[in-house]
Design an enzyme around this catalytic site. Structure first.
Site, PDB file in Angstrom:
ATOM      1  N   ARG A 108      75.892  46.645  70.379  1.00  0.00           N
ATOM      2  CA  ARG A 108      74.839  46.055  70.284  1.00  0.00           C
ATOM      3  C   ARG A 108      74.074  46.546  68.841  1.00  0.00           C
ATOM      4  NH1 ARG A 108      71.044  45.991  74.783  1.00  0.00           N
ATOM      5  NH2 ARG A 108      69.461  45.122  73.089  1.00  0.00           N
ATOM      6  N   ARG A 142      62.969  50.260  83.348  1.00  0.00           N
ATOM      7  CA  ARG A 142      62.794  50.093  81.984  1.00  0.00           C
ATOM      8  C   ARG A 142      61.775  48.773  82.112  1.00  0.00           C
ATOM      9  NH1 ARG A 142      67.450  50.509  78.309  1.00  0.00           N
ATOM     10  NH2 ARG A 142      65.929  49.592  77.145  1.00  0.00           N
ATOM     11  N   LYS A 157      57.499  43.094  77.918  1.00  0.00           N
ATOM     12  CA  LYS A 157      58.075  44.163  77.412  1.00  0.00           C
ATOM     13  C   LYS A 157      58.071  43.934  75.944  1.00  0.00           C
ATOM     14  CE  LYS A 157      62.256  44.686  78.550  1.00  0.00           C
ATOM     15  NZ  LYS A 157      63.302  45.025  77.235  1.00  0.00           N
ATOM     16  N   ASN A 158      58.546  42.769  76.439  1.00  0.00           N
ATOM     17  CA  ASN A 158      59.721  42.837  74.459  1.00  0.00           C
ATOM     18  C   ASN A 158      58.916  42.029  73.998  1.00  0.00           C
ATOM     19  OD1 ASN A 158      61.776  43.443  75.555  1.00  0.00           O
ATOM     20  ND2 ASN A 158      62.843  41.362  75.632  1.00  0.00           N
TER      21      ASN A 158
HETATM   22  N1  EPU Z   1      73.512  41.134  66.251  1.00  0.00           N
HETATM   23  C1  EPU Z   1      74.753  41.168  65.619  1.00  0.00           C
HETATM   24  N2  EPU Z   1      73.165  41.671  64.259  1.00  0.00           N
HETATM   25  C2  EPU Z   1      72.378  42.020  64.572  1.00  0.00           C
HETATM   26  C3  EPU Z   1      71.631  42.149  65.692  1.00  0.00           C
HETATM   27  C4  EPU Z   1      71.754  40.931  66.918  1.00  0.00           C
HETATM   28  O1  EPU Z   1      75.939  40.692  65.651  1.00  0.00           O
HETATM   29  O2  EPU Z   1      72.230  43.005  63.354  1.00  0.00           O
HETATM   30  C5  EPU Z   1      73.617  40.134  68.001  1.00  0.00           C
HETATM   31  C6  EPU Z   1      73.502  41.179  69.675  1.00  0.00           C
HETATM   32  O3  EPU Z   1      74.732  42.180  69.687  1.00  0.00           O
HETATM   33  C7  EPU Z   1      73.775  39.993  70.195  1.00  0.00           C
HETATM   34  C8  EPU Z   1      73.153  38.771  69.318  1.00  0.00           C
HETATM   35  O4  EPU Z   1      73.485  39.244  68.235  1.00  0.00           O
HETATM   36  O5  EPU Z   1      75.339  39.680  70.272  1.00  0.00           O
HETATM   37  C9  EPU Z   1      71.819  38.472  69.830  1.00  0.00           C
HETATM   38  O6  EPU Z   1      70.848  39.859  69.498  1.00  0.00           O
HETATM   39  P1  EPU Z   1      69.106  39.957  68.855  1.00  0.00           P
HETATM   40  O7  EPU Z   1      69.216  41.379  68.424  1.00  0.00           O
HETATM   41  O8  EPU Z   1      68.585  38.348  69.178  1.00  0.00           O
HETATM   42  O9  EPU Z   1      68.273  41.069  70.928  1.00  0.00           O
HETATM   43  P2  EPU Z   1      68.067  41.956  70.535  1.00  0.00           P
HETATM   44  O10 EPU Z   1      67.299  41.570  69.322  1.00  0.00           O
HETATM   45  O11 EPU Z   1      68.681  43.209  70.747  1.00  0.00           O
HETATM   46  C10 EPU Z   1      66.227  41.163  72.521  1.00  0.00           C
HETATM   47  C11 EPU Z   1      65.427  41.372  73.698  1.00  0.00           C
HETATM   48  C12 EPU Z   1      66.651  41.512  74.885  1.00  0.00           C
HETATM   49  C13 EPU Z   1      66.603  39.219  74.619  1.00  0.00           C
HETATM   50  C14 EPU Z   1      67.456  39.220  73.381  1.00  0.00           C
HETATM   51  C15 EPU Z   1      67.647  37.671  73.329  1.00  0.00           C
HETATM   52  C16 EPU Z   1      64.015  42.839  73.056  1.00  0.00           C
HETATM   53  C17 EPU Z   1      63.406  44.623  73.433  1.00  0.00           C
HETATM   54  N3  EPU Z   1      65.374  42.647  73.448  1.00  0.00           N
HETATM   55  O12 EPU Z   1      67.418  42.103  71.946  1.00  0.00           O
HETATM   56  O13 EPU Z   1      66.140  41.678  75.889  1.00  0.00           O
HETATM   57  O14 EPU Z   1      67.993  39.852  75.682  1.00  0.00           O
HETATM   58  O15 EPU Z   1      66.876  39.853  72.397  1.00  0.00           O
HETATM   59  O16 EPU Z   1      66.481  37.323  73.549  1.00  0.00           O
HETATM   60  O17 EPU Z   1      63.217  42.318  72.656  1.00  0.00           O
HETATM   61  C18 EPU Z   1      65.721  42.685  78.525  1.00  0.00           C
HETATM   62  O18 EPU Z   1      64.713  42.973  78.330  1.00  0.00           O
HETATM   63  O19 EPU Z   1      66.597  43.081  79.041  1.00  0.00           O
HETATM   64  C19 EPU Z   1      66.619  42.463  76.645  1.00  0.00           C
HETATM   65  C20 EPU Z   1      68.406  42.555  77.321  1.00  0.00           C
END
Ligand code: EPU
Length: 428
Positions: free
Chosen positions: A133, A408, A33-34
């Site tokens: 987020r 999802r 998915k990701n």
């Molecule tokens: N963060 C910030 N500022 C930003 C972006 C992120 O503070 O601008 C913080 C977030 O709040 C979080 C941390 O940084 O505490 C990490 O967030 P990250 O951006 O790495 O995660 P994401 O892109 O929101 C993706 C996956 C998640 C997975 C995380 C970590 C997708 C669609 N989602 O989320 O997957 O847990 O990376 O590996 O790729 C899932 O599939 O169920 C899922 C939640």
């Protein structure tokens, strides 16, 4: 126990599981998915046809397809995981809140829209209940590349006449910000260097996809990614990587039921920290080039794990390994370092008789001899996987609501698990 009639009156559908069967057999995992979601978004970067293979049949993918269509793209599901996307007629740079609010990955379209059209106006994304987020690091990256960005009335509005390569050092590792920065930088003038970048396999897959379109990205898989902007990206045919999180979910579910399962068409290299944790927990795991097998073991040993960015233990496998540890022979400690509200599912495991206590980022799990079926609810995708695994192990009947989260991320979950011998049915 709620009756089926009462449930049907209040909730559209739910899973009914009669626990106690040992999962056994072989399953093929779907595409990730990701990886699929950003690759679909990155298709915006070209006006030529993109053919994607091994796209999972899950609701997040349908939402991303609708977001692309809302911009003017043509998206078609061709069966057996094939999808075609053509973004030559995109006429809008602002997807609607009704779609973007449904999942966090919707924000992936921002970078490609900005890079191709010089403008993107995207609502702040929604999604799973994992804590706040923010998208501040995405916004910062767009600004460093030369965009003017206004965040107002729930929208991020980024605009640029020209974008210029630059150095971006992320203050913390972010999968989302790395994706958006990379998808913007591939089409700007000059060279961009991303430092402290995410190294998740799904980031690697996105970079390989972009290079197949004609991008020039090096340092793929390291924490420093170098991108030389190009003028044009082309259409491509591309297969998405296997889903490492689902692979781990099925293996942990097999372990908690005392079963033996082989996941095929998967890549064990993506799962080193998970496999090492499972081995520490006394599980016998055999890895081949493209399969991982968990063999039946008599007991689960307690362990200590702590989630962290790749190659550390993945936060997305934290809930299901916690579910497995609820029946370990002793006390385990699980620390969550990525999301501040990821332990919400713990209350549901308690309903099944598990003994867990959470303080700040740490969960202490005192193993119990047995779990017992109960009505439970999924609050996010991975909590859903964990709860299903626990219900499969629990004695008696469980009902699981919150399927909108489970669907999802889990392709055909009840048929996959039925094929492995689970007593699971979707009602409603
Ligand atoms: N963060 C910030 N500022 C930003 C972006 C992120 O503070 O601008 C913080 C977030 O709040 C979080 C941390 O940084 O505490 C990490 O967030 P990250 O951006 O790495 O995660 P994401 O892109 O929101 C993706 C996956 C998640 C997975 C995380 C970590 C997708 C669609 N989602 O989320 O997957 O847990 O990376 O590996 O790729 C899932 O599939 O169920 C899922 C939640």
């Amino acid at each position: 126990m709620l009756t089926e009639n009462l449930l049907l009156g209040v909730i559209l559908s739910y899973l009914k599981i009669v626990g106690g069967s040992h999962l056994r057999g072989e399953i093929e995992v779907s595409g990730a998915k990701n990886a699929a979601l950003p690759v679909m978004a990155a298709s915006i970067l070209t006006d030529e046809d993109v053919l994607l293979r091994r796209i999972p049949d899950i609701s997040d993918v349908w939402i991303m397809a609708d977001i692309l269509r809302s911009l003017g793209a043509k998206v078609a599901f061709e069966g057996k995981g094939d999808m075609t996307i053509n973004c030559s007629d995109i006429s809008c740079v602002s997807p609607p809140y009704e779609l973007v609010g449904k999942m966090n990955a919707s924000f992936d379209v921002t970078g490609p829209l900005l890079a191709r059209f010089g403008e993107a106006k995207v609502p702040l994304p929604g999604g799973c209940n994992l804590g706040s987020r923010p998208v501040d690091m995405h916004v910062e990256a767009f600004r460093i590349l030369g965009a003017e960005v206004v965040c107002q009335h729930g929208f991020v509005h980024a605009k640029a006449k020209t974008l210029q390569g630059n150095k971006i050092r992320f203050r913390r590792i972010s999968v989302g910000a790395t994706k958006n920065a990379m998808m913007t930088a591939v089409k700007v003038d000059g060279i961009t260097v991303l430092e402290n970048a995410a190294m998740e396999p799904e980031i690697v897959d996105l970079a390989v996809f972009l290079n197949a379109m004609g991008a020039r990205i090096t340092g793929i898989g390291s924490n420093t990614i170098v991108i030389e902007g190009v003028k044009k990206l082309s259409g491509v045919s591309y297969e998405i990587i296997p889903d490492r999180i689902l692979t781990g979910t099925y293996l942990a579910a097999a372990a908690v039921t005392g079963g033996s399962v082989t996941v095929i068409r998967t890549w064990p290299d993506f799962l080193e920290s998970f496999i090492s944790a499972m081995r520490s927990a006394g599980q016998k795991i055999i890895c081949g080039k493209d399969y991982v097998k968990l063999e039946k073991t008599e007991k689960i040993l307690p362990i200590e794990i702590s989630s962290s960015p790749h190659p550390g233990f993945p936060t997305d496998l934290q809930p299901v390994i916690t579910a497995m540890l609820t029946i370990a022979e002793g006390t385990s400690v699980v620390t969550e370092n990525i999301f501040d509200r990821r332990f919400m599912y713990v209350d549901e495991l308690r309903r099944l008789g598990a003994s867990l206590s959470v303080s700040d980022r740490t969960c202490i799990i005192r193993g119990v001899p047995k779990l017992f079926g109960a009505p439970v609810k999924a609050h996010d995708i991975r909590a859903g996987g964990a709860i299903i695994a626990a219900c499969l192990a629990a004695e008696g009947e469980s009902t699981i609501t919150g399927l909108e989260f489970i669907d999802r991320g889990h392709e055909k979950i009840e048929s996959v698990l039925s094929d492995l011998g689970a007593n699971i049915r979707r009602i409603g």
